[in-house]
Write a protein that holds these residues in place. Structure first.
Motif, short mmCIF file in Angstrom:
data_model
loop_
_atom_site.label_atom_id
_atom_site.label_comp_id
_atom_site.label_asym_id
_atom_site.label_seq_id
_atom_site.Cartn_x
_atom_site.Cartn_y
_atom_site.Cartn_z
N GLU A 176 -17.02 -2.13 0.10
CA GLU A 176 -16.88 -3.53 0.53
C GLU A 176 -16.08 -4.33 -0.48
N PHE A 177 -16.35 -4.07 -1.76
CA PHE A 177 -15.60 -4.78 -2.80
C PHE A 177 -14.12 -4.38 -2.76
N ALA A 178 -13.87 -3.08 -2.56
CA ALA A 178 -12.47 -2.60 -2.53
C ALA A 178 -11.72 -3.25 -1.37
N LEU A 179 -12.39 -3.39 -0.24
CA LEU A 179 -11.76 -4.01 0.92
C LEU A 179 -11.49 -5.49 0.66
N HIS A 180 -12.45 -6.13 -0.01
CA HIS A 180 -12.31 -7.53 -0.39
C HIS A 180 -11.10 -7.70 -1.32
N ALA A 181 -11.00 -6.81 -2.31
CA ALA A 181 -9.89 -6.87 -3.28
C ALA A 181 -8.56 -6.62 -2.57
N LEU A 182 -8.57 -5.67 -1.64
CA LEU A 182 -7.36 -5.36 -0.88
C LEU A 182 -6.88 -6.57 -0.09
N LYS A 183 -7.82 -7.26 0.55
CA LYS A 183 -7.46 -8.45 1.33
C LYS A 183 -6.90 -9.54 0.42
N LYS A 184 -7.51 -9.72 -0.74
CA LYS A 184 -7.03 -10.72 -1.71
C LYS A 184 -5.59 -10.40 -2.13
N LEU A 185 -5.35 -9.11 -2.41
CA LEU A 185 -4.01 -8.70 -2.84
C LEU A 185 -2.97 -8.99 -1.77
N ILE A 186 -3.32 -8.67 -0.53
CA ILE A 186 -2.35 -8.90 0.56
C ILE A 186 -2.13 -10.40 0.77
N GLU A 187 -3.19 -11.17 0.58
CA GLU A 187 -3.05 -12.62 0.69
C GLU A 187 -2.01 -13.13 -0.32
N PHE A 227 -8.38 2.58 -10.41
CA PHE A 227 -8.21 2.43 -8.97
C PHE A 227 -7.09 1.41 -8.78
N MET A 228 -6.06 1.78 -8.08
CA MET A 228 -4.93 0.86 -7.88
C MET A 228 -4.53 0.81 -6.41
N ILE A 229 -3.83 -0.25 -6.06
CA ILE A 229 -3.33 -0.37 -4.69
C ILE A 229 -1.84 -0.71 -4.75
N ILE A 230 -1.04 0.14 -4.13
CA ILE A 230 0.40 -0.12 -4.02
C ILE A 230 0.65 -0.69 -2.64
N LEU A 231 1.47 -1.74 -2.58
CA LEU A 231 1.89 -2.28 -1.29
C LEU A 231 3.40 -2.15 -1.20
N SER A 232 3.89 -1.78 -0.03
CA SER A 232 5.33 -1.73 0.14
C SER A 232 5.71 -2.01 1.58
N PRO A 233 6.60 -2.99 1.81
CA PRO A 233 7.07 -3.18 3.18
C PRO A 233 7.84 -1.93 3.60
N VAL A 234 7.63 -1.48 4.80
CA VAL A 234 8.37 -0.31 5.29
C VAL A 234 9.07 -0.63 6.59
N GLY A 235 10.26 -0.04 6.74
CA GLY A 235 11.05 -0.25 7.95
C GLY A 235 10.45 0.53 9.10
N SER A 236 11.06 0.38 10.25
CA SER A 236 10.58 1.08 11.43
C SER A 236 10.69 2.59 11.21
N TYR A 237 9.62 3.30 11.52
CA TYR A 237 9.61 4.75 11.35
C TYR A 237 10.61 5.40 12.31
N TYR A 238 10.69 4.82 13.49
CA TYR A 238 11.61 5.35 14.51
C TYR A 238 12.70 4.33 14.77
N LYS A 239 13.86 4.52 14.15
CA LYS A 239 14.92 3.52 14.30
C LYS A 239 15.56 3.56 15.68
#
Ligand SMILES: *Cc1c(COP(=O)(O)O)cnc(C)c1O
Length: 278
Positions: free
Chosen positions: A33-44, A81-93
């Motif tokens: 639950e904490f990890a999910l909370h942290a993940l949401k904060k990071l994305i925010e 414990f780390m979280i990488i975020l990366s925008p990704v393009g369309s998988y199927y162009k």
């Protein structure tokens, strides 16, 4: 979504599998639950990096590594414990393109009792050489067979695999050496919801060859978070090419892809409660 909302797809299931993998690797359990909370904060904080063109997404990769300054064959005492975020393009162009897959009968990725059902980098290390060789021969990935008899189908490099044979969908059962994919689980739930017969069981490569020879191998597709559905247009096994559905995307593969991506981007109703709003 088109309303500029951010939806996460089954993050609870991913955290649960992460902890399950850690148990197998003698790495610590964390508070999901904490990890999910942290993940949401990071994305925010990073919300401007979430792309909004059709087909694009923010790839989220939580991971854990040992960090202690020590050499030895034993569990570490310190981890990060780390979280990488990366925008990704369309998988199927250019729309969904079926892939060609080579059935691997020399190397194995995992065996029952090993770490095949944990999401760990070591499994990829074991798989790279076979993928390289398949790539040189024009195949984008390999389909693994079981490590003991080299006849029962396991999964693709980073995807689970499904076959549609004579109207019935079959996928290898969770046998301890394949990964418990969250896309796999979602596909099974969707098919049951649509009353399409779906079975998890042992499937041999010979059964697939027979179905092909009888003309009842209708569709083959891989499933995983990145591609969602990856139709297979050709399987290569023992110098034989099996062309599936004329090398085109099957109707069921397309419907599954449209439904899951629709739920993910908020254009289709999420009857299962799979998405979590940020
Ligand atoms: C990640 C992965 C999958 C797919 O799992 P999802 O949860 O659907 O993304 C399948 N097989 C392997 C080996 C994987 O690493």
């Amino acid at each position: 979504t088109k309303d500029e909302e951010i939806l996460l797809f089954r993050p609870d299931q991913n955290m649960k599998r992460f902890n399950k993998s850690n148990l197998r690797l003698v790495m610590p359990q964390f508070d999901e639950e904490f990890a999910l909370h942290a993940l949401k904060k990071l994305i925010e904080i990073d919300r401007d990096w979430v792309p909004n063109h059709p087909g694009t997404s923010l790839y989220i990769r939580p991971f854990m590594i040992a960090t202690e300054a020590h050499l030895g064959v034993d569990p570490a005492k310190n981890y990060k414990f780390m979280i990488i975020l990366s925008p990704v393009g369309s998988y199927y162009k250019e729309g969904i393109n079926p892939v060609k897959i080579a059935v691997e009968n020399k190397y194995v990725r995992a065996v029952s009792g090993g770490t095949g059902d944990a999401k760990t980098a070591g499994n990829y290390a074991a798989s790279l050489l076979a993928s390289e060789i398949a790539g040189e021969n024009g195949y984008s990935q390999v389909l693994w067979l079981d490590g003991r008899e080299r006849q029962y189908i396991e999964e693709v490099g980073s995807m689970n695999i499904f076959f549609k044979i004579n109207g019935e969908v079959v996928t290898p059962e969770l046998n301890g050496s394949i990964l418990d994919g969250i896309t796999r689980k979602s596909i099974i739930e969707l098919l049951k919801h649509w009353n399409i017969p779906v079975t998890e069981r042992r499937i041999s490569i010979h059964e697939i060859q027979e179905a092909y020879n009888e003309g009842i191998l209708e569709e083959v597709f891989g499933t995983g978070t990145a591609a969602v559905i990856s139709p297979v247009g050709e399987l290569f096994y023992n110098n034989e090419k099996l062309t599936i559905n004329n090398g085109e995307t099957g109707a069921l593969s397309k419907k599954l892809y449209d439904t899951i991506t629709g739920i993910q981007n908020g254009t289709k109703e999420d009857v299962f409660g799979w998405t979590v709003k940020l």
